[in-house]
Scaffold this active site. Sequence first.
Site, PDB file in Angstrom:
ATOM      1  N   HIS A 161     -81.257   1.435 -72.860  1.00 28.70           N
ATOM      2  CA  HIS A 161     -83.194   2.310 -73.690  1.00 28.70           C
ATOM      3  C   HIS A 161     -82.764   2.821 -71.965  1.00 28.70           C
ATOM      4  CE1 HIS A 161     -86.868   3.816 -73.520  1.00 28.70           C
ATOM      5  NE2 HIS A 161     -86.818   3.511 -71.927  1.00 28.70           N
TER       6      HIS A 161
ATOM      7  N   ASP B 119     -86.997   4.292 -78.790  1.00 28.73           N
ATOM      8  CA  ASP B 119     -85.766   5.147 -79.431  1.00 28.73           C
ATOM      9  C   ASP B 119     -85.626   5.593 -80.636  1.00 28.73           C
ATOM     10  OD1 ASP B 119     -85.126   5.148 -76.744  1.00 28.73           O
ATOM     11  OD2 ASP B 119     -85.340   2.968 -76.692  1.00 28.73           O
TER      12      ASP B 119
ATOM     13  N   GLY C 180     -97.724  -6.865 -66.768  1.00 26.46           N
ATOM     14  CA  GLY C 180     -98.546  -5.739 -66.052  1.00 26.46           C
ATOM     15  C   GLY C 180     -99.452  -5.880 -67.604  1.00 26.46           C
TER      16      GLY C 180
HETATM   17  P1  NAI Z   1     -97.995   1.216 -65.160  1.00 24.12           P
HETATM   18  O1  NAI Z   1     -97.530   1.759 -63.628  1.00 24.12           O
HETATM   19  O2  NAI Z   1     -99.074   1.671 -65.654  1.00 24.12           O
HETATM   20  O3  NAI Z   1     -98.131  -0.344 -65.092  1.00 24.12           O
HETATM   21  C1  NAI Z   1     -97.207  -1.185 -64.843  1.00 24.12           C
HETATM   22  C2  NAI Z   1     -97.549  -2.446 -64.338  1.00 24.12           C
HETATM   23  O4  NAI Z   1     -97.644  -3.791 -64.136  1.00 24.12           O
HETATM   24  C3  NAI Z   1     -99.188  -2.727 -63.322  1.00 24.12           C
HETATM   25  O5  NAI Z   1    -100.438  -3.373 -63.411  1.00 24.12           O
HETATM   26  C4  NAI Z   1     -98.657  -3.142 -61.942  1.00 24.12           C
HETATM   27  O6  NAI Z   1     -99.679  -3.856 -61.257  1.00 24.12           O
HETATM   28  C5  NAI Z   1     -97.960  -4.444 -62.690  1.00 24.12           C
HETATM   29  N1  NAI Z   1     -96.532  -5.021 -61.918  1.00 24.12           N
HETATM   30  C6  NAI Z   1     -95.872  -4.814 -61.619  1.00 24.12           C
HETATM   31  N2  NAI Z   1     -94.913  -5.436 -61.153  1.00 24.12           N
HETATM   32  C7  NAI Z   1     -95.184  -6.965 -61.837  1.00 24.12           C
HETATM   33  C8  NAI Z   1     -94.781  -8.164 -61.393  1.00 24.12           C
HETATM   34  N3  NAI Z   1     -94.005  -8.670 -60.906  1.00 24.12           N
HETATM   35  N4  NAI Z   1     -94.824  -8.932 -62.181  1.00 24.12           N
HETATM   36  C9  NAI Z   1     -96.718  -8.858 -63.126  1.00 24.12           C
HETATM   37  N5  NAI Z   1     -97.052  -7.612 -62.817  1.00 24.12           N
HETATM   38  C10 NAI Z   1     -96.452  -6.647 -62.525  1.00 24.12           C
HETATM   39  O7  NAI Z   1     -96.494   1.091 -66.071  1.00 24.12           O
HETATM   40  P2  NAI Z   1     -96.482   1.051 -68.337  1.00 24.12           P
HETATM   41  O8  NAI Z   1     -96.359   3.264 -68.070  1.00 24.12           O
HETATM   42  O9  NAI Z   1     -97.571   0.791 -67.598  1.00 24.12           O
HETATM   43  O10 NAI Z   1     -95.010   0.881 -67.698  1.00 24.12           O
HETATM   44  C11 NAI Z   1     -94.399  -0.142 -67.428  1.00 24.12           C
HETATM   45  C12 NAI Z   1     -93.123  -0.495 -67.104  1.00 24.12           C
HETATM   46  O11 NAI Z   1     -92.246  -0.179 -69.667  1.00 24.12           O
HETATM   47  C13 NAI Z   1     -92.597   0.802 -66.795  1.00 24.12           C
HETATM   48  O12 NAI Z   1     -91.059   0.504 -66.427  1.00 24.12           O
HETATM   49  C14 NAI Z   1     -91.999   2.035 -68.357  1.00 24.12           C
HETATM   50  O13 NAI Z   1     -90.849   2.511 -67.670  1.00 24.12           O
HETATM   51  C15 NAI Z   1     -91.670   1.205 -68.644  1.00 24.12           C
HETATM   52  N6  NAI Z   1     -90.971   1.863 -69.735  1.00 24.12           N
HETATM   53  C16 NAI Z   1     -90.090   1.164 -71.076  1.00 24.12           C
HETATM   54  C17 NAI Z   1     -90.459   1.923 -72.203  1.00 24.12           C
HETATM   55  C18 NAI Z   1     -89.012   1.259 -73.316  1.00 24.12           C
HETATM   56  O14 NAI Z   1     -88.924   2.029 -74.203  1.00 24.12           O
HETATM   57  N7  NAI Z   1     -88.353  -0.012 -73.151  1.00 24.12           N
HETATM   58  C19 NAI Z   1     -91.138   2.949 -72.650  1.00 24.12           C
HETATM   59  C20 NAI Z   1     -91.776   3.262 -72.062  1.00 24.12           C
HETATM   60  C21 NAI Z   1     -92.473   2.861 -70.268  1.00 24.12           C
END
Ligand code: NAI
Length: 326
Positions: free
Chosen positions: A187, A159, A11
């Site tokens: 989470h 968290d 990602g």
């Molecule tokens: P975003 O939508 O800006 O970026 C996600 C990226 O992942 C995009 O570039 C997309 O093309 C790529 N992607 C999607 N499927 C993929 C795959 N199969 N292989 C490789 N790349 C792929 O989202 P953002 O804001 O960067 O968040 C990413 C994830 O992190 C979300 O699931 C969000 O819910 C999660 N998250 C988790 C947190 C935690 O504490 N565990 C905290 C904040 C966000």
Amino acid sequence: MKTPVRVAVTGAAGQIGYAILFRIANGDLLGKDQPVILHLLDLPVAQKALNGVIMELKDCAFPLLAGVVPSDDPNVAFKDIDIAILIGSRPRGPGMERRDLLAANAEIFKVQGKALNDFAKRTVKVLVVGNPANTNAYIAMKSAPDLPKSAFTAMLRLDHNRAVSMLAEKAGVEVADIEKVAVWGNHSPTMYADYRFAAVGGESLAAKINDETWYRETYLSAVGKRGAAIIEARGLSSAASAANAAIDHVRDWVLGTNGKWVSMGIPSDGSYGVPEDVMFGVPVVCEGGVYKRVEGLPVDEFSKGRIQHTLNELLEEREAVASLLS
Ligand code: NAI
């Protein structure tokens, strides 16, 4: 010059990717004397944007950035890697049910788990950030039978950091002085930020705050709903603090915590009533590149209920993806 460490980020063209890559290349993850090679995975549709990010990485002329390997193929991106930070996942689309979301992500993390199994170094350390993080990490672990289960972790650190920061503010103490905060479970808003053991300079933080009503009725839900509050305020999700938490998680795992507790989602060994292999947030200490669960903590009635509540959610998620793993 040390041998470069290969760090894969998935990602990589996304929001969190943009907030984490420059910090890794700057030495915030593994230290200011450790060169890194970044392996950047994103979908074919995101390769153009990824190329833009790589141009910016080059324009920073980071002395520690020893190379970049971009790819849309996990088998290429995970070849010989030491660390994997799995951020890319499928977001919830319009009208998508929770079960569909779990299934779509299960497919992604099954493929990526297998690629890690087949191509990563045997000593690889994996952090799953992409949601639902715990269950995605569980699926990746189950799809990588040749790697040790202990290689797979899920991110509870955001968290944990939120929990510590809010306690510091309430008690009027420094964040750095707070010890022994634990975040249990998933989470998600069900996780349990536990301050029963928290201390500042040997003094109980609960006693210092002396407001159990605030803790139970205000604090716990504020920590749990912090992500939603940030989306509401910013119009975008918490990318910089998530990137920071991912760096904290991996840095502490590799370099150690000096006896300090941090919270990590790790495969259960059956302790605290959590069935084996469930990817569950627990307090750990890290030393010599290994995390160790803090064992034998007493669990009172209130905590028992909270731990069971977040466990139930994880068991439901596990059930929802079970058929995809068989
Ligand atoms: P975003 O939508 O800006 O970026 C996600 C990226 O992942 C995009 O570039 C997309 O093309 C790529 N992607 C999607 N499927 C993929 C795959 N199969 N292989 C490789 N790349 C792929 O989202 P953002 O804001 O960067 O968040 C990413 C994830 O992190 C979300 O699931 C969000 O819910 C999660 N998250 C988790 C947190 C935690 O504490 N565990 C905290 C904040 C966000």
